[in-house]
Design an enzyme around this catalytic site. Structure first.
Site, PDB file in Angstrom:
ATOM      1  N   HIS A 123       0.835  -1.197   0.000  1.00 17.44           N
ATOM      2  CA  HIS A 123       0.000   0.000   0.000  1.00 17.44           C
ATOM      3  C   HIS A 123       0.878   1.258   0.000  1.00 17.44           C
ATOM      4  CE1 HIS A 123      -3.777   2.188   1.160  1.00 17.44           C
ATOM      5  NE2 HIS A 123      -2.880   3.059   1.618  1.00 17.44           N
ATOM      6  N   GLU A 124       1.813   1.304   0.933  1.00 16.21           N
ATOM      7  CA  GLU A 124       2.658   2.500   1.043  1.00 16.21           C
ATOM      8  C   GLU A 124       3.594   2.612  -0.158  1.00 16.21           C
ATOM      9  OE1 GLU A 124       1.661   4.632   2.981  1.00 16.21           O
ATOM     10  OE2 GLU A 124       0.396   3.339   4.219  1.00 16.21           O
ATOM     11  N   HIS A 183       1.718   4.609  -2.763  1.00 18.39           N
ATOM     12  CA  HIS A 183       1.789   6.059  -2.511  1.00 18.39           C
ATOM     13  C   HIS A 183       3.177   6.584  -2.891  1.00 18.39           C
ATOM     14  CE1 HIS A 183      -2.033   6.717  -0.570  1.00 18.39           C
ATOM     15  NE2 HIS A 183      -1.811   5.834   0.373  1.00 18.39           N
ATOM     16  N   GLU A 211      -4.770   7.496  -3.257  1.00 18.31           N
ATOM     17  CA  GLU A 211      -5.257   6.227  -2.702  1.00 18.31           C
ATOM     18  C   GLU A 211      -5.527   5.222  -3.822  1.00 18.31           C
ATOM     19  OE1 GLU A 211      -4.947   5.885   0.383  1.00 18.31           O
ATOM     20  OE2 GLU A 211      -6.079   4.088   0.912  1.00 18.31           O
TER      21      GLU A 211
HETATM   22 ZN    ZN Z   1      -3.256   5.146   1.722  1.00 18.01          ZN
END
Ligand code: ZN
Length: 466
Positions: A229-230, A233, A259
């Protein structure tokens, strides 16, 4: 890394800095320069660096000039002290300890809204700070569409016999695994690091300063998905055109688009059959005992379990948006004054029961679980679900251009996806509006069709045929 009692110093520093930056930006000189440059801007193509830079600077200026510096400083200070109150309230599992900070935050938000032209939707002002140009009415329509479909998918997706990935996963091995994931997905050498934290995030000072954080829980492999997830980003910021550096255009364009990138790597890649066909043997090398007897398909089912739970950040990809929708609805009620802050826990618990079918046993597992409101982030939550929706639209666009994407991922080749995203989306930074950015990348406006199709095909279609 700051000791807890450093919070008070930081609150004052943030208030001072944000006031000083605000005062400089809204000065008459900046306004005069922006006026003088109108002809210059008109003489450039709308997509040019010059025109984009001036458009964004003017939009920022016209918003900021309406907000008195005292209010700006008060908002910053209230965010920092509200955060401290929230930490204490959460530790004590006592909403009453947080209530005064929440009341103060909402009072300040109303004063902030009053700085702008009156509208039928005061929430528009708050949402615009996180997802510029996105009207509340559109979010409400999209979320109503999700609310109409998600509960049925949740029921159909239930897979009670799915294996689980619980066990004793050594934290040092998990740390190596997270590094391995980031190396495989790909970032430029010497431009990144990864560290442990309580609440994972990604930050950094520019395209070649990527700092990913993740957590390691010995009982499960959640760290893998937090890292993916990170990474999503981080990659977005990493691939912004370096020519935009140190301008208002030099980072991701909105929280929703951001996101969409984290969810894309976490869910559309990290929870796909193709990925686990490739990655299961690597995982088994580190955890031979825990993975014994689990096929790639077993792992795929384990990491795609759908089951309503109380905590948003632990939710599966189907129930996740329901957590967001209930927050979106509650914060509109709070902002409009139709819901008293002291009645928030009851309203929260009712919605959790209605949307997820669960009883909330404690404030910590309910209304106090997220930090956003304590920091004054009202209007932030919807961007999480908007990101889910857009991730599927962008994925369909990638697949149209890279038809063998699944095969490439199953072969451990992530460069085609990474480069497509860099060329088509990340490179743009904040040059275009969020809506124009999505239209450029996915060929149209935000819509729930792709996302609901993705969820149905993955969680309903596959099993009903098996
Ligand atoms: Zn996020």
């Amino acid at each position: 890394m700051m000791p807890p009692r450093g919070q008070a110093h930081r609150a004052e520093q943030l208030a001072t800095l944000s006031r000083a930056a605000h005062e400089r930006f809204v000065s008459e000189e900046v306004g005069r320069l922006l006026d003088e440059l109108r002809d210059f801007e008109a003489g450039h193509e709308p997509d040019s660096f010059e025109a984009c830079l001036l458009r964004v600077a003017r939009e920022d200026y016209e918003k900021d000039v309406r907000v008195p510096p005292e209010l700006r400083a008060e908002l910053a200070r209230a965010g920092a002290t509200g955060y401290t109150a929230w930490i204490k309230a959460r530790e004590a599992d006592d909403f009453a300890l947080f209530l005064p900070a929440l009341e103060h935050a909402l009072e300040l938000k109303r004063r902030y809204i009053d700085c702008f032209e009156p509208t039928d939707e005061p929430y528009d002002v708050l949402l615009d700070d996180f997802e510029r140009g996105m009207p509340t009415a559109v979010v409400r329509r999209l979320f109503d569409e999700l609310k109409g479909e998600l509960p049925a998918i949740v029921l159909e997706a239930a897979d009670p016999d799915a294996p689980t990935l619980h066990g004793a996963f050594d934290a040092d091995e998990q740390r190596l695994l997270s590094r391995e994931i980031v190396e495989l997905f790909g970032l430029r050498d010497g431009a990144w690091r990864i560290d442990p934290t309580v609440h994972p995030f990604a930050s950094g000072a520019g395209v070649d300063d990527v700092r990913i954080t993740t957590f390691y829980h010995p009982g499960n492999l959640d760290s893998l998905f937090a890292t993916m997830h990170e990474y999503g980003h981080a990659l977005y910021e990493h691939q912004v055109d370096p020519g935009l550096d140190r301008t208002p255009l030099g980072s991701g364009v909105s929280l929703g688009l951001h996101e969409s990138q984290s969810r894309l790597w976490e869910n559309l890649v990290g929870r796909s059959r193709a990925f686990w066909a490739f990655f299961r043997p690597r995982l088994a090398q580190r955890f031979p005992r825990e993975l014994a007897g689990l096929s790639a398909e077993d792992v795929y089912r384990a990491v795609n379990r759908v089951e309503p739970t109380l905590i948003r950040i632990e939710a599966d990809e189907v129930t996740y948006s329901l957590h967001v929708i209930l927050r979106f609805e509650l914060e509109q009620e709070l902002v409009a004054g139709r819901l008293e802050p002291r009645s928030l826990p009851d309203a929260w618990n009712e919605k959790v029961h209605a949307y997820l079918g669960l009883e909330v046993p404690s404030a910590r597992e309910g209304v106090l679980q997220d930090t956003h409101w304590s920091l004054g982030y009202v209007g932030y939550f919807p961007t999480y679900a908007l990101g889910n929706i857009m991730s599927a639209q962008i994925w369909e666009a990638v697949v149209a251009d890279v038809p063998d994407l699944d095969e490439r991922i199953a072969a451990g080749e992530f460069a085609p996806l990474r480069e497509w995203l860099g060329q088509r989306l990340h490179r743009l930074g904040a040059s275009l509006s969020p809506a124009d950015t999505l239209a450029r990348v996915a060929g149209g406006p935000i819509e729930t069709g792709s996302y609901l199709r993705y969820l149905r095909e993955k969680h309903v279609g596959a099993r009903s045929g098996a």
